[in-house]
Design a protein around this motif. Structure first.
Motif, mmCIF file in Angstrom:
data_model
loop_
_atom_site.group_PDB
_atom_site.id
_atom_site.type_symbol
_atom_site.label_atom_id
_atom_site.label_comp_id
_atom_site.label_asym_id
_atom_site.label_seq_id
_atom_site.Cartn_x
_atom_site.Cartn_y
_atom_site.Cartn_z
ATOM 1 N N ALA A 135 60.386 77.036 -39.944
ATOM 2 C CA ALA A 135 60.567 76.551 -41.317
ATOM 3 C C ALA A 135 59.532 77.215 -42.226
ATOM 4 O O ALA A 135 58.450 77.589 -41.776
ATOM 5 N N GLY A 136 59.891 77.354 -43.489
ATOM 6 C CA GLY A 136 58.938 77.794 -44.525
ATOM 7 C C GLY A 136 58.278 79.116 -44.194
ATOM 8 O O GLY A 136 58.924 80.105 -43.819
ATOM 9 N N THR A 137 56.967 79.112 -44.326
ATOM 10 C CA THR A 137 56.197 80.330 -44.098
ATOM 11 C C THR A 137 56.372 80.846 -42.665
ATOM 12 O O THR A 137 56.439 82.055 -42.433
ATOM 13 N N SER A 138 56.465 79.937 -41.716
ATOM 14 C CA SER A 138 56.644 80.364 -40.319
ATOM 15 C C SER A 138 57.986 81.078 -40.149
ATOM 16 O O SER A 138 58.114 82.001 -39.342
ATOM 17 N N SER A 192 55.560 77.730 -35.324
ATOM 18 C CA SER A 192 55.044 76.634 -36.147
ATOM 19 C C SER A 192 53.526 76.620 -36.140
ATOM 20 O O SER A 192 52.909 76.584 -35.066
ATOM 21 N N GLN A 193 52.945 76.670 -37.316
ATOM 22 C CA GLN A 193 51.482 76.565 -37.399
ATOM 23 C C GLN A 193 51.030 75.259 -36.793
ATOM 24 O O GLN A 193 50.210 75.222 -35.879
ATOM 25 N N SER A 194 51.569 74.167 -37.325
ATOM 26 C CA SER A 194 51.100 72.834 -36.911
ATOM 27 C C SER A 194 51.585 72.457 -35.523
ATOM 28 O O SER A 194 50.954 71.675 -34.825
ATOM 29 N N THR A 227 56.131 70.281 -36.855
ATOM 30 C CA THR A 227 57.219 70.221 -37.836
ATOM 31 C C THR A 227 58.482 69.645 -37.195
ATOM 32 O O THR A 227 59.002 70.197 -36.216
ATOM 33 N N VAL A 277 46.999 73.156 -47.656
ATOM 34 C CA VAL A 277 48.412 72.882 -47.389
ATOM 35 C C VAL A 277 49.225 74.187 -47.330
ATOM 36 O O VAL A 277 50.084 74.357 -46.468
ATOM 37 N N ALA A 278 48.941 75.101 -48.229
ATOM 38 C CA ALA A 278 49.678 76.371 -48.208
ATOM 39 C C ALA A 278 49.191 77.223 -47.041
ATOM 40 O O ALA A 278 47.994 77.465 -46.888
ATOM 41 N N SER A 279 50.122 77.683 -46.259
ATOM 42 C CA SER A 279 49.758 78.453 -45.077
ATOM 43 C C SER A 279 49.431 79.896 -45.472
ATOM 44 O O SER A 279 50.219 80.552 -46.148
ATOM 45 N N LEU A 327 57.340 81.904 -52.338
ATOM 46 C CA LEU A 327 57.072 80.543 -51.850
ATOM 47 C C LEU A 327 55.641 80.121 -52.199
ATOM 48 O O LEU A 327 55.405 79.005 -52.679
ATOM 49 N N LYS A 328 54.691 81.031 -51.987
ATOM 50 C CA LYS A 328 53.294 80.679 -52.288
ATOM 51 C C LYS A 328 53.135 80.336 -53.760
ATOM 52 O O LYS A 328 52.474 79.369 -54.117
ATOM 53 N N GLU A 345 54.720 76.846 -54.524
ATOM 54 C CA GLU A 345 54.094 75.623 -54.003
ATOM 55 C C GLU A 345 52.699 75.381 -54.556
ATOM 56 O O GLU A 345 52.278 74.236 -54.665
#
Ligand code: F6R
Length: 659
Positions: A352-355, A399-401, A404, A450-452, A535-536, A539
């Motif tokens: 998702a998102g940046t990943s 996924s960073q975290s 997700t 929050v922003a990766s 995206l950056k 957000e």
């Protein structure tokens, strides 16, 4: 991914099935866990939990821990501590202090000398259910003897609340979480652990929970189902948190709780069991993150610090994994033999998102360099499709975290269909890391903003290594492998040089931050980077930005071009350069301002662009690395210019643990 050795090899621990059956009914209340979702099911909660029991002043440790978790969610926070051992008749034994707003508000409300050496705390982020002091956690039962904090969503809270109210419970808040406090009180017969387990049997939804009872000084009971919890094992003290960053100041010995497990802890011991009350052997992991990695260290924000850390974080992702002898890469954590790797016929990335953007770059690379068909899918889409899981496909959950929800559920769906999924994660011990069938840790270190940013470039590094490893099993010669490695090795230094563009970008951001709309345009490997740049900007600075493939603008988006809508062009240094320059001319002819990022010394681009950002010269396929930091800085400085909170942008949370 437990017991991780630094560098290349990961050992992913055994997987625990997500949908473990609930234990037999023991409750006096009917089991409503199967009832449908209601309004609370739409509530978004991405929050933080911390618990402490020991000899020290609990309130101080809890508030400090919450501060560390603030990046996960930050509209309100609270703590519950036992006032002291001698509570007067008629006085509530548990003291709850909770405040909407930042942790600073809570800190002001907590007396400096507050007694009590155990308690629980929470940071809350909500879009539904009202941001009020009362809706903040912890929540108490009617008698004020049970306090709970909860991350997640209780989908069947409405019928439970109705039943509990009929039984005499008085609710104070509008939250779904409060039912847990009343349920625990309902079942309490002198043993908090049993009462929590009985309460859990009613719940449908996701949770990470911590609970205390006034009659059991020093005891904290925690439980997890779909929302992370980790135990910190200290010297004569125990901690509990939703994220290791809250524990690092006190201990590096941790135990990750699995879904379906319950922990009961006191200062000197803890016991983990499953819902059927079978004891679970704890596995103590050592966290290698250092405390200074979660401090700002002189930077004005985490985002700035994390952008600037990228030369080191990329170097860490590469460290120990470059096989100079064979011109290849060593990725021990994949847990696949050369034969198994060779048998892979296609790659699918879920993220998702940046990943996902990192996955798009990775897939292009794997296709063009390793000659394997590869596709990156949005996890939120894949999980609700009816995907065909072909044999000999390799799935990568990026996924960073590692928490997700969309990515996790998509991964489980693939696994359920017999597919094997490798994790590409940053957070060690995260759910995706533990449930995947092997993987690569990207080692970017804790990412707090929050922003990766740095996790993205470390994910890219992991994809370059994987590409090399796969390519060397197929068509790539030893000599070509050596060249690829040489370029890869030079990436951290090149990224360091691209960070030197900071002042130039700050000046450009000052001139452009007032625009309402932006286009970000790139081709090939730079197309996902254009998406990431857009995206950056969205957000962090709340400026509307669209990322497009440069070749697509004539198919529609060019209608948006005007002097009010700047275009940010990412110009490659290969055969696509000319085509990109033609696209720039098309925009220029229509009065659109152009900010162009191209290789230093590219006079043609500099002549056309209104603003030229010269990025370090690297081989084309490594250009994503040097284009990203300037775009990160651009969004960062636009956000500062517009007075936005760069570390904690509105409406966003770091781990999106709900769908
Ligand atoms: C963007 C951002 C998000 C995350 C996305 C996936 O800066 O941070 O788009 O990339 O929520 O998160 P992870 O990588 O933790 O799965």
């Amino acid at each position: 991914m437990t017991g991780e050795a630094r560098g290349d090899s990961l050992s992913y621990s055994a997987r625990l099935p997500f949908e473990e059956a609930r234990a037999g009914a023991v409750s006096r209340l009917p089991d409503l866990s199967g009832r449908g979702r209601d309004a609370a099911g739409k509530e978004l909660l991405m929050c933080g939990i911390v618990g402490y029991t020991g000899q020290r002043q609990a309130s101080r440790i809890l508030v400090e821990g919450l501060k560390r978790l603030e990046y996960r969610g930050y509209d309100s926070a609270g703590i519950a501590v036992r006032k002291d051992e001698t509570v007067k008749e008629g006085e509530a034994p548990l003291l709850v202090i909770k405040k909407k707003g930042k942790i600073a508000e809570l800190r002001k409300a907590v007396p400096k000398d507050l007694p009590g050496n155990y308690g629980i705390g929470h940071t809350r982020w909500a879009t539904h259910g009202g941001v009020t002091d009362v809706n903040a956690h912890p929540h108490l039962d009617t008698a004020g003897r049970v306090a709970i904090v909860h991350n997640g969503i209780i989908e069947n809270y409405a019928p439970l609340k109705e039943m509990l109210e009929n039984d005499g419970a008085v609710f104070a808040s509008d939250t779904d979480s409060e039912v847990i406090a009343h349920l625990v009180a309902y079942h309490y017969e002198g043993d908090l652990e049993s009462a929590v387990k009985a309460a859990l049997r009613h719940l449908k939804g996701t949770y990470g929970i911590a609970a205390v009872h006034a009659d059991e000084p020093g005891r904290i009971v925690g439980a997890r189902n779909g929302s992370p919890l980790v135990i910190g094992v200290g010297d004569g003290e125990m901690l509990l948190a939703s994220d290791v960053t809250a524990l690092l100041a006190h201990t590096t010995s941790v135990v990750y709780l699995n879904d379906g497990e319950v922990v009961s802890m006191s200062p000197r011991e803890f016991r983990i069991s499953d819902r059927d009350d079978r004891a679970v052997d704890p596995k103590i992991d050592l966290v290698t993150w250092k405390l200074d990695a979660i401090e700002k260290e002189g930077f004005s924000s985490y985002m700035e610090k994390e952008i600037c850390e990228q030369p080191e974080s990329i170097a860490r992702a590469l460290s120990g994994r470059m096989d100079l002898e064979y011109g290849s890469a060593k990725l021990g954590g994949l847990e696949l033999s050369k034969k198994e790797l060779h048998a892979i016929e296609r790659i699918r990335v879920i993220a998702a998102g940046t990943s996902w953007h990192a996955g798009l770059v990775g897939c292009q690379l794997m296709e063009s360099v390793a000659r394997l068909p590869a596709q990156a899918e949005l996890a939120s889409e894949l999980r609700y499709r009816n995907p065909v899981v072909e044999p000999n496909s390799l799935y990568l959950a990026v996924s960073q975290s590692g928490e997700t929800a969309d990515t996790l559920y998509a991964m489980r769906e693939i696994q359920r269909r017999g597919g094997s999924v490798l994790g590409v994660c940053n957070v060690v011990g995260s759910t995706i890391a533990r449930e995947s069938d092997g993987g690569i840790y990207v080692h970017s270190g804790p990412e707090i903003a929050v922003a990766s940013t740095k996790a993205f470039t470390s994910q890219l590094a992991a994809f370059y290594l994987l590409t090399l490893s796969l390519a060397r099993l197929h068509d790539m010669s030893h000599h070509e492998g050596d060249r690829f490695l040489k370029e890869l090795k030079a990436v951290p230094e090149a990224v360091g040089r691209s960070l030197l563009l900071r002042d130039r970008i700050q000046a450009i951001a000052k001139r452009y931050a007032h625009h309402r709309d932006f286009l970000f345009l790139g081709r090939g490997l730079l197309y996902p980077i254009a998406l990431e740049g857009a995206l950056k900007l969205k957000e962090i600075s709340y400026i509307h930005a669209e990322g497009y493939a440069s070749g697509e603008i004539k198919h529609g988006p060019i209608a948006l071009v005007s002097p009010e809508t700047p275009s940010v062009f990412l110009v490659p240094n290969d055969h696509l350069r000319e085509k990109t320059i033609s696209n720039m001319r098309e925009i220029k002819a229509r009065g659109g301002p152009i900010i162009a990022l191209a290789e230093e010394g590219d006079e043609d681009v500099a002549a056309i662009a209104d603003e030229f950002i010269p990025v370090p010269a690297v081989e084309t396929r490594f250009q994503p690395f040097v284009m990203v930091p300037p775009l990160q800085f651009f969004s960062y400085f636009c956000a500062l210019e517009r007075g936005c909170d760069v570390d904690q942008p509105r409406n966003l949370a770091k781990s999106v643990t709900v769908e």
